[in-house]
Design an enzyme around this catalytic site. Sequence first.
Site, PDB file in Angstrom:
ATOM      1  N   ASN A  42     -32.752  18.365   5.689  1.00 12.35           N
ATOM      2  CA  ASN A  42     -31.351  17.974   5.763  1.00 12.35           C
ATOM      3  C   ASN A  42     -30.656  18.715   6.905  1.00 12.35           C
ATOM      4  O   ASN A  42     -30.957  19.871   7.207  1.00 12.35           O
ATOM      5  CB  ASN A  42     -30.618  18.148   4.423  1.00 12.35           C
ATOM      6  CG  ASN A  42     -30.835  19.478   3.736  1.00 12.35           C
ATOM      7  OD1 ASN A  42     -31.791  20.201   4.027  1.00 12.35           O
ATOM      8  ND2 ASN A  42     -29.957  19.811   2.809  1.00 12.35           N
ATOM      9  N   GLU A  44     -26.839  19.383   8.053  1.00 12.36           N
ATOM     10  CA  GLU A  44     -25.435  19.264   7.639  1.00 12.36           C
ATOM     11  C   GLU A  44     -24.501  19.310   8.846  1.00 12.36           C
ATOM     12  O   GLU A  44     -24.931  19.536   9.988  1.00 12.36           O
ATOM     13  CB  GLU A  44     -25.115  20.366   6.621  1.00 12.36           C
ATOM     14  CG  GLU A  44     -25.956  20.204   5.363  1.00 12.36           C
ATOM     15  CD  GLU A  44     -25.567  21.148   4.241  1.00 12.36           C
ATOM     16  OE1 GLU A  44     -24.873  22.157   4.487  1.00 12.36           O
ATOM     17  OE2 GLU A  44     -25.994  20.856   3.099  1.00 12.36           O
ATOM     18  N   ASN A  45     -23.219  19.068   8.563  1.00 14.49           N
ATOM     19  CA  ASN A  45     -22.222  18.960   9.624  1.00 14.49           C
ATOM     20  C   ASN A  45     -20.886  19.458   9.103  1.00 14.49           C
ATOM     21  O   ASN A  45     -20.591  19.280   7.913  1.00 14.49           O
ATOM     22  CB  ASN A  45     -22.122  17.480  10.057  1.00 14.49           C
ATOM     23  CG  ASN A  45     -21.337  17.319  11.334  1.00 14.49           C
ATOM     24  OD1 ASN A  45     -20.119  17.220  11.328  1.00 14.49           O
ATOM     25  ND2 ASN A  45     -22.034  17.306  12.437  1.00 14.49           N
ATOM     26  N   ALA A  46     -20.090  20.038   9.997  1.00 12.33           N
ATOM     27  CA  ALA A  46     -18.769  20.536   9.617  1.00 12.33           C
ATOM     28  C   ALA A  46     -17.903  19.404   9.050  1.00 12.33           C
ATOM     29  O   ALA A  46     -17.050  19.641   8.190  1.00 12.33           O
ATOM     30  CB  ALA A  46     -18.090  21.193  10.810  1.00 12.33           C
ATOM     31  N   TYR A  48     -18.332  17.074   6.642  1.00 11.37           N
ATOM     32  CA  TYR A  48     -19.384  17.045   5.609  1.00 11.37           C
ATOM     33  C   TYR A  48     -20.070  15.688   5.459  1.00 11.37           C
ATOM     34  O   TYR A  48     -21.271  15.599   5.250  1.00 11.37           O
ATOM     35  CB  TYR A  48     -18.811  17.453   4.243  1.00 11.37           C
ATOM     36  CG  TYR A  48     -18.236  18.843   4.168  1.00 11.37           C
ATOM     37  CD1 TYR A  48     -18.514  19.816   5.132  1.00 11.37           C
ATOM     38  CD2 TYR A  48     -17.391  19.195   3.117  1.00 11.37           C
ATOM     39  CE1 TYR A  48     -17.973  21.087   5.050  1.00 11.37           C
ATOM     40  CE2 TYR A  48     -16.848  20.469   3.023  1.00 11.37           C
ATOM     41  CZ  TYR A  48     -17.137  21.415   3.995  1.00 11.37           C
ATOM     42  OH  TYR A  48     -16.607  22.658   3.909  1.00 11.37           O
ATOM     43  N   CYS A  53     -29.503  13.549   5.126  1.00 15.40           N
ATOM     44  CA  CYS A  53     -30.465  14.059   4.139  1.00 15.40           C
ATOM     45  C   CYS A  53     -31.866  14.166   4.744  1.00 15.40           C
ATOM     46  O   CYS A  53     -32.189  13.510   5.735  1.00 15.40           O
ATOM     47  CB  CYS A  53     -30.535  13.117   2.939  1.00 15.40           C
ATOM     48  SG  CYS A  53     -29.095  13.114   1.883  1.00 15.40           S
ATOM     49  N   GLU A  55     -34.737  13.062   3.556  1.00 18.49           N
ATOM     50  CA  GLU A  55     -35.530  11.828   3.497  1.00 18.49           C
ATOM     51  C   GLU A  55     -35.150  10.871   4.617  1.00 18.49           C
ATOM     52  O   GLU A  55     -36.008  10.233   5.236  1.00 18.49           O
ATOM     53  CB  GLU A  55     -35.325  11.105   2.159  1.00 18.49           C
ATOM     54  CG  GLU A  55     -35.589  11.945   0.930  1.00 18.49           C
ATOM     55  CD  GLU A  55     -34.334  12.611   0.399  1.00 18.49           C
ATOM     56  OE1 GLU A  55     -33.665  13.331   1.174  1.00 18.49           O
ATOM     57  OE2 GLU A  55     -34.021  12.414  -0.775  1.00 18.49           O
ATOM     58  N   CYS A  87     -31.015  11.062  -3.257  1.00 18.37           N
ATOM     59  CA  CYS A  87     -29.665  10.522  -3.481  1.00 18.37           C
ATOM     60  C   CYS A  87     -29.691   9.001  -3.328  1.00 18.37           C
ATOM     61  O   CYS A  87     -30.669   8.406  -2.853  1.00 18.37           O
ATOM     62  CB  CYS A  87     -28.675  11.153  -2.508  1.00 18.37           C
ATOM     63  SG  CYS A  87     -28.727  10.447  -0.850  1.00 18.37           S
TER      64      CYS A  87
HETATM   65  N1  THU Z   1     -29.716  16.202   0.133  1.00 19.81           N
HETATM   66  C1  THU Z   1     -30.862  15.720   0.716  1.00 19.81           C
HETATM   67  O1  THU Z   1     -31.279  16.185   1.778  1.00 19.81           O
HETATM   68  N2  THU Z   1     -31.522  14.716   0.086  1.00 19.81           N
HETATM   69  C2  THU Z   1     -31.116  14.140  -1.091  1.00 19.81           C
HETATM   70  O2  THU Z   1     -31.637  13.110  -1.469  1.00 19.81           O
HETATM   71  C3  THU Z   1     -30.077  14.805  -1.872  1.00 19.81           C
HETATM   72  C4  THU Z   1     -29.170  15.686  -1.103  1.00 19.81           C
HETATM   73  C5  THU Z   1     -28.979  17.275   0.822  1.00 19.81           C
HETATM   74  C6  THU Z   1     -27.661  16.836   1.387  1.00 19.81           C
HETATM   75  C7  THU Z   1     -26.931  18.152   1.464  1.00 19.81           C
HETATM   76  O3  THU Z   1     -27.250  18.770   2.701  1.00 19.81           O
HETATM   77  C8  THU Z   1     -27.498  18.979   0.351  1.00 19.81           C
HETATM   78  O4  THU Z   1     -28.689  18.330  -0.070  1.00 19.81           O
HETATM   79  C9  THU Z   1     -26.578  19.125  -0.860  1.00 19.81           C
HETATM   80  O5  THU Z   1     -26.138  17.896  -1.294  1.00 19.81           O
END
Ligand code: THU
Length: 131
Positions: A42, A44-46, A48, A53, A55, A87
């Site tokens: 994953n 992330e970014n400021a 949000y 993710c 996957e 997710c």
């Molecule tokens: N996240 C994933 O990388 N995959 C998922 O299927 C569920 C959530 C990440 C997104 C975020 O960076 C962190 O988990 C918390 O939600």
Amino acid sequence: MTDRELVDLAFTMLDRAYVPYSHFPVGAALACADGTVFTGCNVENAAYGSTLCAERTALVKAVSEGHRDDFVRLAVVGNSADYCWPCGACRQMLYEFAPNLTVLVARQDRQFVTLPLHELLPHGFGPRSLD
Ligand code: THU
């Protein structure tokens, strides 16, 4: 590569995760029929909502490298006590290309469960839904 090896490869991706906001690293490894494996973490970014993710990182790496109809297995792993279930957005993105994908979902102790994507996204909306 065995299922165990695919899951363990996904665990190596936890170190690459960019997670300054959630502190929740996720790793993924997507295996193709010819044995090629695309990994992801994953990012992330400021802002949000712009977070990507693990996957979907693996999926877009694979598609952008020319793979599309040959996805066989995906491992998704986290450092949480519970299994790191994909997710909804990731389920949908994967369903587009591989409704029968075998998904290996692991938890912190590296135990994993195996189930087909269509059980994670029953009655999913896919390309054929547009016919
Ligand atoms: N996240 C994933 O990388 N995959 C998922 O299927 C569920 C959530 C990440 C997104 C975020 O960076 C962190 O988990 C918390 O939600």
